[in-house]
Design a protein around this motif. Structure first.
Motif, PDB file in Angstrom:
ATOM      1  N   ARG A   1       0.832  -1.201   0.000  1.00  0.00           N
ATOM      2  CA  ARG A   1       0.000   0.000   0.000  1.00  0.00           C
ATOM      3  C   ARG A   1       0.863   1.246   0.000  1.00  0.00           C
ATOM      4  NH1 ARG A   1      -2.463  -0.519   6.187  1.00  0.00           N
ATOM      5  NH2 ARG A   1      -0.513   0.001   7.291  1.00  0.00           N
ATOM      6  N   GLN A   2       0.268   2.331  -0.467  1.00  0.00           N
ATOM      7  CA  GLN A   2       0.968   3.602  -0.465  1.00  0.00           C
ATOM      8  C   GLN A   2       0.013   4.699  -0.051  1.00  0.00           C
ATOM      9  OE1 GLN A   2       3.052   4.641  -4.107  1.00  0.00           O
ATOM     10  NE2 GLN A   2       4.445   5.975  -2.945  1.00  0.00           N
ATOM     11  N   ALA A   3       0.337   5.337   1.059  1.00  0.00           N
ATOM     12  CA  ALA A   3      -0.449   6.464   1.553  1.00  0.00           C
ATOM     13  C   ALA A   3       0.109   7.756   0.972  1.00  0.00           C
ATOM     14  CB  ALA A   3      -0.397   6.494   3.082  1.00  0.00           C
ATOM     15  N   PRO A   4      -0.704   8.796   0.909  1.00  0.00           N
ATOM     16  CA  PRO A   4      -0.237  10.073   0.351  1.00  0.00           C
ATOM     17  C   PRO A   4       1.000  10.581   1.071  1.00  0.00           C
ATOM     18  CG  PRO A   4      -2.607  10.112   0.627  1.00  0.00           C
ATOM     19  CD  PRO A   4      -2.122   8.851   1.276  1.00  0.00           C
ATOM     20  N   GLY A   5       2.022  10.922   0.305  1.00  0.00           N
ATOM     21  CA  GLY A   5       3.234  11.476   0.876  1.00  0.00           C
ATOM     22  C   GLY A   5       4.142  10.469   1.552  1.00  0.00           C
ATOM     23  N   LYS A   6       3.799   9.183   1.442  1.00  0.00           N
ATOM     24  CA  LYS A   6       4.608   8.157   2.095  1.00  0.00           C
ATOM     25  C   LYS A   6       5.131   7.146   1.072  1.00  0.00           C
ATOM     26  CE  LYS A   6       2.427   8.342   6.647  1.00  0.00           C
ATOM     27  NZ  LYS A   6       1.831   7.546   7.752  1.00  0.00           N
ATOM     28  N   GLN A   7       6.151   6.410   1.467  1.00  0.00           N
ATOM     29  CA  GLN A   7       6.691   5.375   0.603  1.00  0.00           C
ATOM     30  C   GLN A   7       5.762   4.164   0.587  1.00  0.00           C
ATOM     31  OE1 GLN A   7      10.713   4.592   2.005  1.00  0.00           O
ATOM     32  NE2 GLN A   7      11.542   6.014   0.499  1.00  0.00           N
ATOM     33  N   ARG A   8       5.848   3.397  -0.494  1.00  0.00           N
ATOM     34  CA  ARG A   8       5.056   2.187  -0.587  1.00  0.00           C
ATOM     35  C   ARG A   8       5.487   1.215   0.517  1.00  0.00           C
ATOM     36  NH1 ARG A   8       4.060  -0.169  -6.496  1.00  0.00           N
ATOM     37  NH2 ARG A   8       3.181   1.932  -6.625  1.00  0.00           N
ATOM     38  N   GLU A   9       4.504   0.565   1.127  1.00  0.00           N
ATOM     39  CA  GLU A   9       4.741  -0.316   2.271  1.00  0.00           C
ATOM     40  C   GLU A   9       4.190  -1.701   1.968  1.00  0.00           C
ATOM     41  OE1 GLU A   9       3.283  -0.489   6.977  1.00  0.00           O
ATOM     42  OE2 GLU A   9       2.109   0.594   5.478  1.00  0.00           O
ATOM     43  N   TRP A  10       4.999  -2.727   2.185  1.00  0.00           N
ATOM     44  CA  TRP A  10       4.520  -4.098   2.023  1.00  0.00           C
ATOM     45  C   TRP A  10       3.552  -4.417   3.158  1.00  0.00           C
ATOM     46  CZ3 TRP A  10       5.312  -8.261   5.364  1.00  0.00           C
ATOM     47  CH2 TRP A  10       4.896  -9.511   4.873  1.00  0.00           C
ATOM     48  N   VAL A  11       2.461  -5.132   2.840  1.00  0.00           N
ATOM     49  CA  VAL A  11       1.426  -5.403   3.836  1.00  0.00           C
ATOM     50  C   VAL A  11       1.322  -6.889   4.173  1.00  0.00           C
ATOM     51  CG1 VAL A  11      -1.071  -5.317   4.255  1.00  0.00           C
ATOM     52  CG2 VAL A  11       0.079  -3.367   3.178  1.00  0.00           C
ATOM     53  N   ALA A  12       1.232  -7.725   3.133  1.00  0.00           N
ATOM     54  CA  ALA A  12       1.021  -9.155   3.381  1.00  0.00           C
ATOM     55  C   ALA A  12       1.441  -9.945   2.148  1.00  0.00           C
ATOM     56  CB  ALA A  12      -0.444  -9.443   3.701  1.00  0.00           C
ATOM     57  N   GLY A  13       1.733 -11.226   2.352  1.00  0.00           N
ATOM     58  CA  GLY A  13       2.108 -12.088   1.251  1.00  0.00           C
ATOM     59  C   GLY A  13       1.676 -13.513   1.484  1.00  0.00           C
ATOM     60  N   ILE A  14       1.484 -14.248   0.394  1.00  0.00           N
ATOM     61  CA  ILE A  14       1.135 -15.663   0.465  1.00  0.00           C
ATOM     62  C   ILE A  14       1.904 -16.406  -0.615  1.00  0.00           C
ATOM     63  CG2 ILE A  14      -0.927 -15.289  -0.988  1.00  0.00           C
ATOM     64  CD1 ILE A  14      -2.271 -17.561   0.676  1.00  0.00           C
ATOM     65  N   ARG A  15       2.526 -17.503  -0.222  1.00  0.00           N
ATOM     66  CA  ARG A  15       3.312 -18.286  -1.162  1.00  0.00           C
ATOM     67  C   ARG A  15       2.504 -19.466  -1.686  1.00  0.00           C
ATOM     68  NH1 ARG A  15       8.467 -16.946  -1.940  1.00  0.00           N
ATOM     69  NH2 ARG A  15       9.437 -15.493  -0.479  1.00  0.00           N
ATOM     70  N   SER A  16       3.060 -20.145  -2.669  1.00  0.00           N
ATOM     71  CA  SER A  16       2.325 -21.216  -3.336  1.00  0.00           C
ATOM     72  C   SER A  16       1.941 -22.337  -2.383  1.00  0.00           C
ATOM     73  CB  SER A  16       3.146 -21.774  -4.505  1.00  0.00           C
ATOM     74  OG  SER A  16       4.409 -22.207  -4.050  1.00  0.00           O
ATOM     75  N   GLY A  17       2.684 -22.502  -1.290  1.00  0.00           N
ATOM     76  CA  GLY A  17       2.351 -23.513  -0.306  1.00  0.00           C
ATOM     77  C   GLY A  17       1.397 -23.021   0.751  1.00  0.00           C
ATOM     78  N   SER A  18       0.800 -21.849   0.526  1.00  0.00           N
ATOM     79  CA  SER A  18      -0.154 -21.206   1.435  1.00  0.00           C
ATOM     80  C   SER A  18       0.491 -20.619   2.679  1.00  0.00           C
ATOM     81  CB  SER A  18      -1.286 -22.157   1.843  1.00  0.00           C
ATOM     82  OG  SER A  18      -2.062 -22.517   0.737  1.00  0.00           O
ATOM     83  N   THR A  19       1.801 -20.527   2.728  1.00  0.00           N
ATOM     84  CA  THR A  19       2.465 -19.826   3.822  1.00  0.00           C
ATOM     85  C   THR A  19       2.159 -18.335   3.719  1.00  0.00           C
ATOM     86  OG1 THR A  19       4.253 -21.433   3.806  1.00  0.00           O
ATOM     87  CG2 THR A  19       4.671 -19.333   4.910  1.00  0.00           C
ATOM     88  N   THR A  20       1.785 -17.723   4.832  1.00  0.00           N
ATOM     89  CA  THR A  20       1.446 -16.305   4.825  1.00  0.00           C
ATOM     90  C   THR A  20       2.376 -15.511   5.737  1.00  0.00           C
ATOM     91  OG1 THR A  20      -0.162 -16.614   6.609  1.00  0.00           O
ATOM     92  CG2 THR A  20      -0.991 -16.766   4.356  1.00  0.00           C
ATOM     93  N   ALA A  21       2.454 -14.218   5.472  1.00  0.00           N
ATOM     94  CA  ALA A  21       3.254 -13.321   6.302  1.00  0.00           C
ATOM     95  C   ALA A  21       2.609 -11.945   6.274  1.00  0.00           C
ATOM     96  CB  ALA A  21       4.686 -13.243   5.793  1.00  0.00           C
ATOM     97  N   TYR A  22       2.797 -11.193   7.370  1.00  0.00           N
ATOM     98  CA  TYR A  22       2.145  -9.898   7.507  1.00  0.00           C
ATOM     99  C   TYR A  22       3.098  -8.863   8.089  1.00  0.00           C
ATOM    100  CZ  TYR A  22      -2.019 -12.782   7.034  1.00  0.00           C
ATOM    101  OH  TYR A  22      -2.965 -13.666   6.584  1.00  0.00           O
ATOM    102  N   ALA A  23       2.877  -7.617   7.703  1.00  0.00           N
ATOM    103  CA  ALA A  23       3.576  -6.521   8.361  1.00  0.00           C
ATOM    104  C   ALA A  23       3.046  -6.399   9.785  1.00  0.00           C
ATOM    105  CB  ALA A  23       3.321  -5.224   7.592  1.00  0.00           C
ATOM    106  N   ASP A  24       3.886  -5.957  10.683  1.00  0.00           N
ATOM    107  CA  ASP A  24       3.486  -5.827  12.088  1.00  0.00           C
ATOM    108  C   ASP A  24       2.279  -4.896  12.230  1.00  0.00           C
ATOM    109  OD1 ASP A  24       6.848  -5.972  13.522  1.00  0.00           O
ATOM    110  OD2 ASP A  24       5.446  -7.544  12.931  1.00  0.00           O
ATOM    111  N   SER A  25       2.191  -3.898  11.377  1.00  0.00           N
ATOM    112  CA  SER A  25       1.127  -2.900  11.488  1.00  0.00           C
ATOM    113  C   SER A  25      -0.260  -3.466  11.208  1.00  0.00           C
ATOM    114  CB  SER A  25       1.405  -1.722  10.542  1.00  0.00           C
ATOM    115  OG  SER A  25       1.509  -2.176   9.203  1.00  0.00           O
TER     116      SER A  25
END
Length: 113
Positions: A38-62
């Motif tokens: 995601r990218q908020a106005p005036g801010k750098q793009r931030e990674w939020v979440a991801g899912i791999r082919s094996g259904s492993t997921t990961a999230y930003a702390d926020s």
């Protein structure tokens, strides 16, 4: 070439929920994983979440504990369920391949009372 099309953004009150969708033009099995940033106005793009082919997921702390990423391989679609939204979640949300090679056009999420 992979085309990604997001949908589901909008205006929601604090504490509300939204579900974003990202439809891919190719079979999920040709992609090693997908993510949301995601990218908020005036801010750098931030990674939020991801899912791999094996259904492993990961999230930003926020967003951990509030957002859930999932996939439907039959529909070649990835979802981002966003609960307990906060004003600081306001941003343009993009889905992308986990390699970062392909990105969608983005969908606006605004959290405001």
């Amino acid at each position: 070439q992979v085309q990604l099309v997001e949908s589901g953004g909008g205006l929601v009150q604090p504490g509300g929920s939204l579900r974003l969708s990202c439809a891919a033009s190719v079979s999920w099995f040709r992609i090693t994983g997908m993510g949301w940033s995601r990218q908020a106005p005036g801010k750098q793009r931030e990674w939020v979440a991801g899912i791999r082919s094996g259904s492993t997921t990961a999230y930003a702390d926020s967003v951990k504990g509030r957002f859930t990423i999932s996939r439907d391989t039959a529909k070649n679609t990835v979802y981002l369920q966003m609960n307990n939204l906060k004003p600081e979640d306001t941003a343009v949300y993009y889905c992308h391949t986990i390699s970062g090679d392909y990105w969608g056009q983005g969908t606006q999420v605004t959290v405001s009372s």
